[in-house]
Design an enzyme around this catalytic site. Sequence first.
Site, PDB file in Angstrom:
ATOM      1  N   ASP A  82      45.259  35.460  42.651  1.00  0.00           N
ATOM      2  CA  ASP A  82      45.947  35.811  41.400  1.00  0.00           C
ATOM      3  C   ASP A  82      47.463  35.753  41.629  1.00  0.00           C
ATOM      4  O   ASP A  82      47.980  36.354  42.577  1.00  0.00           O
ATOM      5  CB  ASP A  82      45.519  37.245  41.017  1.00  0.00           C
ATOM      6  CG  ASP A  82      45.938  37.631  39.620  1.00  0.00           C
ATOM      7  OD1 ASP A  82      46.089  36.727  38.772  1.00  0.00           O
ATOM      8  OD2 ASP A  82      46.096  38.840  39.360  1.00  0.00           O
ATOM      9  N   HIS A 210      46.036  36.429  30.582  1.00  0.00           N
ATOM     10  CA  HIS A 210      46.451  37.474  31.532  1.00  0.00           C
ATOM     11  C   HIS A 210      46.838  38.725  30.752  1.00  0.00           C
ATOM     12  O   HIS A 210      47.010  38.688  29.534  1.00  0.00           O
ATOM     13  CB  HIS A 210      47.668  37.000  32.337  1.00  0.00           C
ATOM     14  CG  HIS A 210      47.327  36.070  33.452  1.00  0.00           C
ATOM     15  ND1 HIS A 210      47.478  36.417  34.768  1.00  0.00           N
ATOM     16  CD2 HIS A 210      46.815  34.812  33.440  1.00  0.00           C
ATOM     17  CE1 HIS A 210      47.091  35.406  35.522  1.00  0.00           C
ATOM     18  NE2 HIS A 210      46.685  34.406  34.739  1.00  0.00           N
ATOM     19  N   SER A 213      43.864  43.772  29.653  1.00  0.00           N
ATOM     20  CA  SER A 213      43.116  45.035  29.632  1.00  0.00           C
ATOM     21  C   SER A 213      43.202  45.716  28.269  1.00  0.00           C
ATOM     22  O   SER A 213      44.205  45.593  27.551  1.00  0.00           O
ATOM     23  CB  SER A 213      43.641  45.981  30.723  1.00  0.00           C
ATOM     24  OG  SER A 213      43.051  45.660  31.964  1.00  0.00           O
TER      25      SER A 213
HETATM   26  P1  13P Z   1      45.939  43.804  33.102  1.00  0.00           P
HETATM   27  O1  13P Z   1      47.105  44.496  33.741  1.00  0.00           O
HETATM   28  O2  13P Z   1      46.045  43.818  31.620  1.00  0.00           O
HETATM   29  O3  13P Z   1      44.628  44.278  33.579  1.00  0.00           O
HETATM   30  O4  13P Z   1      46.043  42.238  33.510  1.00  0.00           O
HETATM   31  C1  13P Z   1      45.671  41.812  34.776  1.00  0.00           C
HETATM   32  C2  13P Z   1      46.103  40.411  35.065  1.00  0.00           C
HETATM   33  O5  13P Z   1      46.525  39.664  34.220  1.00  0.00           O
HETATM   34  C3  13P Z   1      45.962  39.965  36.459  1.00  0.00           C
HETATM   35  O6  13P Z   1      46.438  38.669  36.637  1.00  0.00           O
HETATM   36  O1  G3H Z   2      48.858  40.521  37.658  1.00  0.00           O
HETATM   37  C1  G3H Z   2      48.922  41.519  38.358  1.00  0.00           C
HETATM   38  C2  G3H Z   2      47.668  42.137  38.822  1.00  0.00           C
HETATM   39  O2  G3H Z   2      47.334  43.226  38.015  1.00  0.00           O
HETATM   40  C3  G3H Z   2      47.739  42.469  40.282  1.00  0.00           C
HETATM   41  O3  G3H Z   2      48.603  43.530  40.535  1.00  0.00           O
HETATM   42  O4  G3H Z   2      50.072  42.847  42.466  1.00  0.00           O
HETATM   43  O5  G3H Z   2      49.559  45.270  41.993  1.00  0.00           O
HETATM   44  O6  G3H Z   2      47.798  43.727  42.907  1.00  0.00           O
HETATM   45  P1  G3H Z   2      49.039  43.877  42.063  1.00  0.00           P
HETATM   46 ZN    ZN Z   3      48.187  38.156  35.545  1.00  0.00          ZN
END
Ligand code: 13P
Ligand code: G3H
Ligand code: ZN
Length: 307
Positions: A82, A210, A213
Amino acid sequence: MPLASLIEMYEKANAEKYAIPQFNVNNLEFIQAAIEVAEEKKAPIILAASTSAIKYAGIEYMMAMVRAGAAGVSVPIAMHLDHGATTADAKMCIDAGFTSVMIDASKEDFSVNISTTKEVVEMSKAGGICVEAELGRLGGIEDEVVVDEKDAFLTDPGQAEEFVRESGCHALAVAVGTSHGAYKFKHKAELAMDRITEIKDRTKIALVLHGASGVGQELLDKAIKYGAELPGAKGVPDEAYHDAVARGINKINIDTDLRLAFMGAIREYFTENPSQFDPRKYLAAGKQAVMVQMRNKIDLFGCAGKG
Ligand code: 13P
Ligand code: G3H
Ligand code: ZN
């Protein structure tokens, strides 16, 4: 099963118009939760690690846990990087056995975003690795600019067409008004839905949402009841998922909802069981709450039974 090819998983999702959830994972409990729910729902899923998750868990530990989990089930499980920031991040994950990588050069100029993505596409070809790129800017739209200017940050459909043609990416993350974390909208929760339709018409490839949530009221109420402070938290309403999927979104990223659920359940556990200190007990409570979120997302995204 061995880890699945996300390129093949997208072909089916695109043809049958559903979205595969991306569940961000950092630890054993989230990985187990996602794989158990996927098998129960007969749904394809994507496990994702950010570079900070990899730093936290260690790439070898992470892959060993994911491979062990996937080996015991019959549904397709992909492992995805990611928001990889550099070609070196992508290479590290391809070498470790990930079946998909995101190269996020969306902060760069358009031409640099294309050339960086192209480089990752080239390095991923031999292994059949899926490459996701991002175009546009997520997040902070309402904070940074006046409303009239916000369109400048959203993904431009014409640019998206050129970007996909030139870079050869398999999936494209689009900026349509969502942002990462628990504070997505100051006012009305609104997504630029027509843009999804236009981008899909021009690119035809798998589109990714993205910052998706839901930050639902139930999650917030429980966390707040047991001591969390989350004033003004707001996410994507359930109805928006259905519309976004119908218009061409094939992957929806969920991290924040899992974090909120885990945190709320563990807070509750400690409040209700003040003398307990066995991590297997409070982590199990967290895991169960994460599983509830995952089941709900699989149903909302239309991918139950698609594995
Ligand atoms: P949320 O913060 O809305 O869960 O999105 C996660 C995300 O886009 C990770 O790439
Ligand atoms: O896009 C971001 C994701 O929610 C991952 O977050 O870098 O804190 O693991 P993180
Ligand atoms: Zn993201």
